[in-house]
Design a protein around this motif. Structure first.
Motif, PDB file in Angstrom:
ATOM      1  N   LEU A 172     -10.483  50.412  42.215  1.00 24.86           N
ATOM      2  CA  LEU A 172     -10.442  50.955  43.576  1.00 24.86           C
ATOM      3  C   LEU A 172     -10.453  49.832  44.609  1.00 24.86           C
ATOM      4  O   LEU A 172      -9.733  49.887  45.614  1.00 24.86           O
ATOM      5  CB  LEU A 172     -11.612  51.908  43.814  1.00 24.86           C
ATOM      6  N   ARG A 173     -11.254  48.801  44.378  1.00 26.81           N
ATOM      7  CA  ARG A 173     -11.282  47.655  45.308  1.00 26.81           C
ATOM      8  C   ARG A 173      -9.938  46.932  45.322  1.00 26.81           C
ATOM      9  O   ARG A 173      -9.436  46.553  46.376  1.00 26.81           O
ATOM     10  CB  ARG A 173     -12.418  46.709  44.955  1.00 26.81           C
ATOM     11  N   GLU A 174      -9.341  46.759  44.142  1.00 27.69           N
ATOM     12  CA  GLU A 174      -8.027  46.105  44.059  1.00 27.69           C
ATOM     13  C   GLU A 174      -6.961  46.952  44.747  1.00 27.69           C
ATOM     14  O   GLU A 174      -6.097  46.431  45.444  1.00 27.69           O
ATOM     15  CB  GLU A 174      -7.636  45.848  42.597  1.00 27.69           C
ATOM     16  N   ALA A 175      -7.006  48.258  44.540  1.00 33.55           N
ATOM     17  CA  ALA A 175      -6.024  49.153  45.151  1.00 33.55           C
ATOM     18  C   ALA A 175      -6.127  49.097  46.676  1.00 33.55           C
ATOM     19  O   ALA A 175      -5.104  49.050  47.369  1.00 33.55           O
ATOM     20  CB  ALA A 175      -6.230  50.580  44.655  1.00 33.55           C
ATOM     21  N   ALA A 176      -7.348  49.088  47.196  1.00 32.87           N
ATOM     22  CA  ALA A 176      -7.536  49.012  48.644  1.00 32.87           C
ATOM     23  C   ALA A 176      -7.038  47.672  49.173  1.00 32.87           C
ATOM     24  O   ALA A 176      -6.390  47.603  50.228  1.00 32.87           O
ATOM     25  CB  ALA A 176      -9.011  49.211  48.988  1.00 32.87           C
ATOM     26  N   ARG A 177      -7.308  46.637  48.430  1.00 26.92           N
ATOM     27  CA  ARG A 177      -6.906  45.275  48.835  1.00 26.92           C
ATOM     28  C   ARG A 177      -5.392  45.126  48.897  1.00 26.92           C
ATOM     29  O   ARG A 177      -4.852  44.447  49.764  1.00 26.92           O
ATOM     30  CB  ARG A 177      -7.493  44.289  47.838  1.00 26.92           C
ATOM     31  N   HIS A 178      -4.674  45.766  47.959  1.00 25.09           N
ATOM     32  CA  HIS A 178      -3.226  45.621  47.871  1.00 25.09           C
ATOM     33  C   HIS A 178      -2.459  46.843  48.381  1.00 25.09           C
ATOM     34  O   HIS A 178      -1.229  46.864  48.296  1.00 25.09           O
ATOM     35  CB  HIS A 178      -2.818  45.332  46.426  1.00 25.09           C
ATOM     36  N   GLY A 179      -3.166  47.856  48.876  1.00 27.17           N
ATOM     37  CA  GLY A 179      -2.504  49.055  49.397  1.00 27.17           C
ATOM     38  C   GLY A 179      -1.741  49.824  48.334  1.00 27.17           C
ATOM     39  O   GLY A 179      -0.636  50.301  48.576  1.00 27.17           O
ATOM     40  N   MET A 180      -2.341  49.955  47.144  1.00 25.04           N
ATOM     41  CA  MET A 180      -1.673  50.628  46.029  1.00 25.04           C
ATOM     42  C   MET A 180      -2.364  51.944  45.686  1.00 25.04           C
ATOM     43  O   MET A 180      -3.576  52.062  45.833  1.00 25.04           O
ATOM     44  CB  MET A 180      -1.689  49.722  44.798  1.00 25.04           C
ATOM     45  N   PRO A 181      -1.608  52.922  45.179  1.00 29.92           N
ATOM     46  CA  PRO A 181      -2.230  54.168  44.716  1.00 29.92           C
ATOM     47  C   PRO A 181      -2.923  53.954  43.370  1.00 29.92           C
ATOM     48  O   PRO A 181      -2.615  53.015  42.635  1.00 29.92           O
ATOM     49  CB  PRO A 181      -1.054  55.122  44.576  1.00 29.92           C
ATOM     50  N   VAL A 182      -3.864  54.844  43.068  1.00 25.14           N
ATOM     51  CA  VAL A 182      -4.611  54.778  41.814  1.00 25.14           C
ATOM     52  C   VAL A 182      -4.452  56.100  41.076  1.00 25.14           C
ATOM     53  O   VAL A 182      -4.561  57.167  41.671  1.00 25.14           O
ATOM     54  CB  VAL A 182      -6.112  54.511  42.071  1.00 25.14           C
ATOM     55  N   THR A 183      -4.204  56.008  39.780  1.00 24.56           N
ATOM     56  CA  THR A 183      -4.196  57.181  38.910  1.00 24.56           C
ATOM     57  C   THR A 183      -5.336  57.011  37.926  1.00 24.56           C
ATOM     58  O   THR A 183      -5.397  56.012  37.208  1.00 24.56           O
ATOM     59  CB  THR A 183      -2.865  57.326  38.154  1.00 24.56           C
ATOM     60  N   VAL A 184      -6.260  57.966  37.914  1.00 24.43           N
ATOM     61  CA  VAL A 184      -7.408  57.925  37.016  1.00 24.43           C
ATOM     62  C   VAL A 184      -7.141  58.884  35.870  1.00 24.43           C
ATOM     63  O   VAL A 184      -6.864  60.060  36.090  1.00 24.43           O
ATOM     64  CB  VAL A 184      -8.709  58.309  37.755  1.00 24.43           C
ATOM     65  N   ILE A 185      -7.210  58.359  34.636  1.00 22.92           N
ATOM     66  CA  ILE A 185      -6.876  59.143  33.454  1.00 22.92           C
ATOM     67  C   ILE A 185      -8.094  59.257  32.548  1.00 22.92           C
ATOM     68  O   ILE A 185      -8.740  58.256  32.247  1.00 22.92           O
ATOM     69  CB  ILE A 185      -5.741  58.485  32.654  1.00 22.92           C
ATOM     70  N   SER A 186      -8.386  60.478  32.121  1.00 33.32           N
ATOM     71  CA  SER A 186      -9.437  60.715  31.135  1.00 33.32           C
ATOM     72  C   SER A 186      -8.784  61.397  29.942  1.00 33.32           C
ATOM     73  O   SER A 186      -8.175  62.460  30.085  1.00 33.32           O
ATOM     74  CB  SER A 186     -10.532  61.604  31.724  1.00 33.32           C
ATOM     75  N   VAL A 187      -8.860  60.748  28.782  1.00 36.50           N
ATOM     76  CA  VAL A 187      -8.213  61.277  27.579  1.00 36.50           C
ATOM     77  C   VAL A 187      -9.277  61.641  26.559  1.00 36.50           C
ATOM     78  O   VAL A 187     -10.118  60.817  26.202  1.00 36.50           O
ATOM     79  CB  VAL A 187      -7.238  60.248  26.969  1.00 36.50           C
ATOM     80  N   HIS A 188      -9.237  62.878  26.109  1.00 39.71           N
ATOM     81  CA  HIS A 188     -10.162  63.353  25.086  1.00 39.71           C
ATOM     82  C   HIS A 188      -9.433  63.409  23.753  1.00 39.71           C
ATOM     83  O   HIS A 188      -8.319  63.924  23.687  1.00 39.71           O
ATOM     84  CB  HIS A 188     -10.698  64.738  25.446  1.00 39.71           C
ATOM     85  N   PRO A 189     -10.037  62.876  22.698  1.00 34.75           N
ATOM     86  CA  PRO A 189      -9.382  62.921  21.388  1.00 34.75           C
ATOM     87  C   PRO A 189      -9.106  64.354  20.953  1.00 34.75           C
ATOM     88  O   PRO A 189      -9.847  65.276  21.285  1.00 34.75           O
ATOM     89  CB  PRO A 189     -10.405  62.270  20.452  1.00 34.75           C
ATOM     90  N   SER A 190      -8.022  64.522  20.209  1.00 37.01           N
ATOM     91  CA  SER A 190      -7.697  65.834  19.656  1.00 37.01           C
ATOM     92  C   SER A 190      -8.780  66.235  18.660  1.00 37.01           C
ATOM     93  O   SER A 190      -9.414  65.372  18.045  1.00 37.01           O
ATOM     94  CB  SER A 190      -6.352  65.782  18.924  1.00 37.01           C
ATOM     95  N   PRO A 191      -8.984  67.550  18.475  1.00 33.18           N
ATOM     96  CA  PRO A 191      -9.964  67.984  17.481  1.00 33.18           C
ATOM     97  C   PRO A 191      -9.594  67.446  16.096  1.00 33.18           C
ATOM     98  O   PRO A 191      -8.423  67.372  15.743  1.00 33.18           O
ATOM     99  CB  PRO A 191      -9.864  69.510  17.510  1.00 33.18           C
TER     100      PRO A 191
END
Length: 132
Positions: free
Chosen positions: A22-41
């Motif tokens: 988030l700090r890097e994105a603010a510094r460079h004016g870039m969007p952020v995509t936050v991904i949470s991946v849960h393993p398959s059963p």
């Protein structure tokens, strides 16, 4: 999609990685995509289950997971005090490594936390490499 992609799992390590991103994105004016991946059963590896065509549907509730991820991101963003141009949230099921690679294929940067599980990482500050 370009920008910074961050893989999180709710751990302290992923919170620190998200804060950094988030700090890097603010510094460079870039969007952020936050991904949470849960393993398959996991399918049991005994022969009595081999004939079963499919496992029961995954009982996870994507809306609840997305809301939990949103709260995690908002808390971390508040802690950093940074304004980021845009934050997108993604919840997936599958192999975390594969999904992160696939999702971040066009990203400018992929950020993940480190659990410092490697023996050399645990000696941080105690190990000084030497060149000969």
């Amino acid at each position: 999609m370009s920008g910074i992609f961050v893989g999180v799992d709710g751990s302290e390590h992923s919170r620190l990685a998200l804060g950094w991103a988030l700090r890097e994105a603010a510094r460079h004016g870039m969007p952020v995509t936050v991904i949470s991946v849960h393993p398959s059963p996991v399918r049991p590896a005994t022969d009595i289950y081999w004939a079963v065509p499919d496992l029961p549907p995954d009982p996870r509730n994507e809306e609840v997971e997305l809301n939990t991820l949103r709260q995690f991101v908002e808390k971390t963003a508040t802690e950093t005090g940074e304004t980021v141009p845009g934050i997108s949230l993604v919840v997936e099921t599958g192999d975390p490594a594969e999904k992160l690679i696939e999702a971040s294929r066009d990203a400018d940067l992929l950020v993940v936390g480190s659990r410092r599980g490697h023996p050399l990482a645990r000696t941080r500050g105690q190990f000084t490499p030497s060149c000969r």
